[in-house]
Motif scaffolding. Sequence first.
Motif, PDB file in Angstrom:
ATOM      1  N   PRO A  83      -4.878 -68.839  42.673  1.00  9.48           N
ATOM      2  CA  PRO A  83      -4.507 -67.479  42.392  1.00  9.48           C
ATOM      3  C   PRO A  83      -5.780 -66.675  42.276  1.00  9.48           C
ATOM      4  CG  PRO A  83      -3.059 -68.769  41.192  1.00  9.48           C
ATOM      5  CD  PRO A  83      -3.854 -69.618  41.732  1.00  9.48           C
ATOM      6  N   TYR A  86      -7.031 -65.742  45.663  1.00  8.84           N
ATOM      7  CA  TYR A  86      -6.171 -64.668  46.201  1.00  8.84           C
ATOM      8  C   TYR A  86      -6.335 -63.289  45.831  1.00  8.84           C
ATOM      9  CZ  TYR A  86      -1.580 -62.673  47.477  1.00  8.84           C
ATOM     10  OH  TYR A  86      -0.550 -61.786  47.997  1.00  8.84           O
ATOM     11  N   ARG A  87      -6.520 -63.307  44.482  1.00  8.86           N
ATOM     12  CA  ARG A  87      -6.739 -61.787  43.932  1.00  8.86           C
ATOM     13  C   ARG A  87      -8.358 -61.377  44.598  1.00  8.86           C
ATOM     14  NH1 ARG A  87      -5.026 -64.752  39.182  1.00  8.86           N
ATOM     15  NH2 ARG A  87      -2.912 -63.809  38.579  1.00  8.86           N
ATOM     16  N   GLU A  88      -9.343 -62.234  44.662  1.00  7.74           N
ATOM     17  CA  GLU A  88     -10.574 -61.983  45.372  1.00  7.74           C
ATOM     18  C   GLU A  88     -10.473 -61.461  46.516  1.00  7.74           C
ATOM     19  OE1 GLU A  88     -13.534 -61.144  43.547  1.00  7.74           O
ATOM     20  OE2 GLU A  88     -12.499 -61.447  41.852  1.00  7.74           O
ATOM     21  N   LYS A  91      -8.940 -58.162  46.532  1.00  2.36           N
ATOM     22  CA  LYS A  91     -10.102 -56.946  46.056  1.00  2.36           C
ATOM     23  C   LYS A  91     -11.107 -56.791  47.160  1.00  2.36           C
ATOM     24  CE  LYS A  91      -9.769 -58.254  41.110  1.00  2.36           C
ATOM     25  NZ  LYS A  91     -10.364 -58.725  39.996  1.00  2.36           N
ATOM     26  N   THR A  97      -4.299 -55.713  42.939  1.00  3.66           N
ATOM     27  CA  THR A  97      -3.865 -56.923  42.293  1.00  3.66           C
ATOM     28  C   THR A  97      -3.023 -56.945  40.911  1.00  3.66           C
ATOM     29  OG1 THR A  97      -6.014 -57.026  41.064  1.00  3.66           O
ATOM     30  CG2 THR A  97      -6.046 -58.187  43.073  1.00  3.66           C
ATOM     31  N   LEU A 100       0.550 -58.621  40.569  1.00  6.68           N
ATOM     32  CA  LEU A 100       0.656 -59.883  40.935  1.00  6.68           C
ATOM     33  C   LEU A 100       1.324 -60.824  39.792  1.00  6.68           C
ATOM     34  CD1 LEU A 100      -2.404 -60.774  42.925  1.00  6.68           C
ATOM     35  CD2 LEU A 100      -0.315 -60.446  43.754  1.00  6.68           C
ATOM     36  N   LYS A 120       0.811 -55.914  50.463  1.00  4.50           N
ATOM     37  CA  LYS A 120      -0.208 -55.191  49.851  1.00  4.50           C
ATOM     38  C   LYS A 120      -0.888 -54.464  50.847  1.00  4.50           C
ATOM     39  CE  LYS A 120      -0.145 -56.755  45.776  1.00  4.50           C
ATOM     40  NZ  LYS A 120       0.381 -55.819  44.522  1.00  4.50           N
TER      41      LYS A 120
END
Length: 128
Positions: A83, A86-88, A91, A97, A100, A120
């Motif tokens: 995760p 994925y977040r990075e 971003k 984000t 999530l 997104k």
Amino acid sequence: MAAGEEQSREYLQRHRLPELLHRLGALLLFHRPERPREFLIQVLERVKAGRRAEGEYPFLLDEANVDAMFSLLDVLGQGFIRPAQYREALKTLGLSTEDLELEDDDAITLDVFKEGMKKKMLESWSVY
């Protein structure tokens, strides 16, 4: 801060203009069209059509780009990423984000990654 400056900042934020200009600039640099003004008009028309559900929003990344991004993140070739990665990635693309709901030990597969990226990207355009 002067009242006029504060009103200007509020106006920009309310209409999310810095984000819109950032997205348009990214599309220009990615595609590098010969006729940039006409290209921007076409992009804005696609955004308008997307809002009316009469077409698709413009995307900076196609499926091959998303696949390549996932491959770069999945360095060991495990078929999943974490995760935090994925977040990075979200971003990095200027995508939200906030909503999530992922646990730190969740495994994000390529299919989940693609679906999430598309969602997104759609959300990012739908505010205009």
